[in-house]
Enzyme design. Structure first.
Site, mmCIF file in Angstrom:
data_model
loop_
_atom_site.group_PDB
_atom_site.id
_atom_site.type_symbol
_atom_site.label_atom_id
_atom_site.label_comp_id
_atom_site.label_asym_id
_atom_site.label_seq_id
_atom_site.Cartn_x
_atom_site.Cartn_y
_atom_site.Cartn_z
ATOM 1 N N GLU A 1 -6.031 2.234 -0.767
ATOM 2 C CA GLU A 1 -4.684 2.394 -1.329
ATOM 3 C C GLU A 1 -3.882 1.099 -1.259
ATOM 4 O O GLU A 1 -2.663 1.108 -1.404
ATOM 5 C CB GLU A 1 -3.932 3.510 -0.596
ATOM 6 N N HIS B 1 -8.291 15.168 -3.020
ATOM 7 C CA HIS B 1 -8.624 13.820 -3.491
ATOM 8 C C HIS B 1 -8.333 13.635 -4.978
ATOM 9 O O HIS B 1 -8.052 12.513 -5.419
ATOM 10 C CB HIS B 1 -10.088 13.511 -3.191
ATOM 11 N N ASN C 1 -4.166 12.823 0.523
ATOM 12 C CA ASN C 1 -5.517 13.338 0.284
ATOM 13 C C ASN C 1 -5.781 14.614 1.072
ATOM 14 O O ASN C 1 -6.351 15.582 0.553
ATOM 15 C CB ASN C 1 -6.555 12.276 0.659
ATOM 16 N N ASP D 1 -6.254 10.549 -6.317
ATOM 17 C CA ASP D 1 -6.639 9.639 -7.401
ATOM 18 C C ASP D 1 -5.526 9.528 -8.443
ATOM 19 O O ASP D 1 -5.255 8.445 -8.970
ATOM 20 C CB ASP D 1 -7.918 10.127 -8.074
ATOM 21 N N ASP E 1 0.831 -1.196 0.000
ATOM 22 C CA ASP E 1 0.000 0.000 0.000
ATOM 23 C C ASP E 1 0.867 1.247 0.000
ATOM 24 O O ASP E 1 2.087 1.183 0.188
ATOM 25 C CB ASP E 1 -1.032 -0.001 1.136
ATOM 26 N N ILE E 2 0.224 2.376 -0.263
ATOM 27 C CA ILE E 2 0.926 3.655 -0.365
ATOM 28 C C ILE E 2 1.076 4.241 1.031
ATOM 29 O O ILE E 2 0.088 4.393 1.763
ATOM 30 C CB ILE E 2 0.162 4.627 -1.280
ATOM 31 N N ARG F 1 11.828 -4.025 -7.078
ATOM 32 C CA ARG F 1 11.702 -3.260 -8.322
ATOM 33 C C ARG F 1 10.477 -2.342 -8.260
ATOM 34 O O ARG F 1 10.542 -1.179 -8.677
ATOM 35 C CB ARG F 1 11.594 -4.227 -9.501
#
Length: 217
Positions: free
Chosen positions: A131, A101, A96, A105, A88-89, A151
């Site tokens: 995310e 937002h 956000n 996105d 996940d980020i 990678r």
């Protein structure tokens, strides 16, 4: 230019007085065949849309699970390894909250495309939710999965987003789990997810691997 969807061939009519009748019948048959082909295409397109995440273009969770379950079935049959990567980020809520937002996105789309480009065409990738993303690596052991995950991590770290508030960079954290033949998808996703949270607990922007299965196959 209109596309030809169906062709009906009319051979010589034995009774010339019925020629116009059979010609009209042939036109009707061709139209019906063309309509059937168009409907089949529309159905396939709708099926694809139903399984696609609208924002990122990746498989949605439902479609990913369906495809991945099939891969696990093949892996059991042919006794080869699969690896699951969950990622996940990092600090996405802050993205956000700070940049809006719309930028969030944009980040999701770019990260998804970047990571999808870092794995093979034979691998599966989907948006798991929010995310968080999931990848299934085909015929890959833990060492190969670590290379792929690193990678992906490095590729995302290199991304640069220009915003009105200034330059934005993001990172991802990843968890890797190697599956032995006979294991279940849900269990491997849970192991990869636990490894992901281990990576986040160690400072983010890194990958961690789940421990190998200790019991014999």
């Amino acid at each position: 230019m209109a596309e030809t969807l169906a062709v009906v061939e009319l051979r010589q009519v034995a009774c010339p007085q019925y020629q116009e009748h059979y010609l009209a019948l042939g036109v009707t048959l061709a139209q019906l065949c063309g309509l059937a082909v168009a409907n089949a295409r529309n159905y396939q397109a709708l099926q694809h849309l139903a399984g696609t995440d609208e924002l990122t273009g990746l498989s949605n969770r439902r479609r990913f699970f369906a495809l991945a379950q099939h891969q696990f079935m093949l892996a059991r049959r042919h006794a080869y390894r699969l690896c699951v990567i969950m990622f996940d980020i990092d600090h996405f809520k802050k993205v956000n909250d700070t940049y809006g937002h719309a930028m969030g996105d944009r980040v999701l789309r770019k990260v998804a495309r970047t990571c999808e480009g870092s794995v093979r065409a034979t691998d599966l990738m989907g948006r798991y939710g929010g995310e968080e993303f999931v990848v299934l690596l085909h015929e890959t052991d833990a060492a190969g999965a670590r290379v792929a995950a690193e990678r992906m991590r490095a590729s995302v770290e290199a991304l640069v987003f220009e915003t009105p508030q200034g330059t934005l960079r993001v990172t991802i954290s990843l968890g890797v789990a190697e599956s032995a033949p006979g294991r279940e998808l849900d269990a491997e996703i849970a192991r990869a997810d636990a490894a992901l949270y281990q990576a986040k607990g160690q400072g983010r922007n890194r990958l961690c691997c789940a421990e190998s299965w200790a019991d014999p196959l």
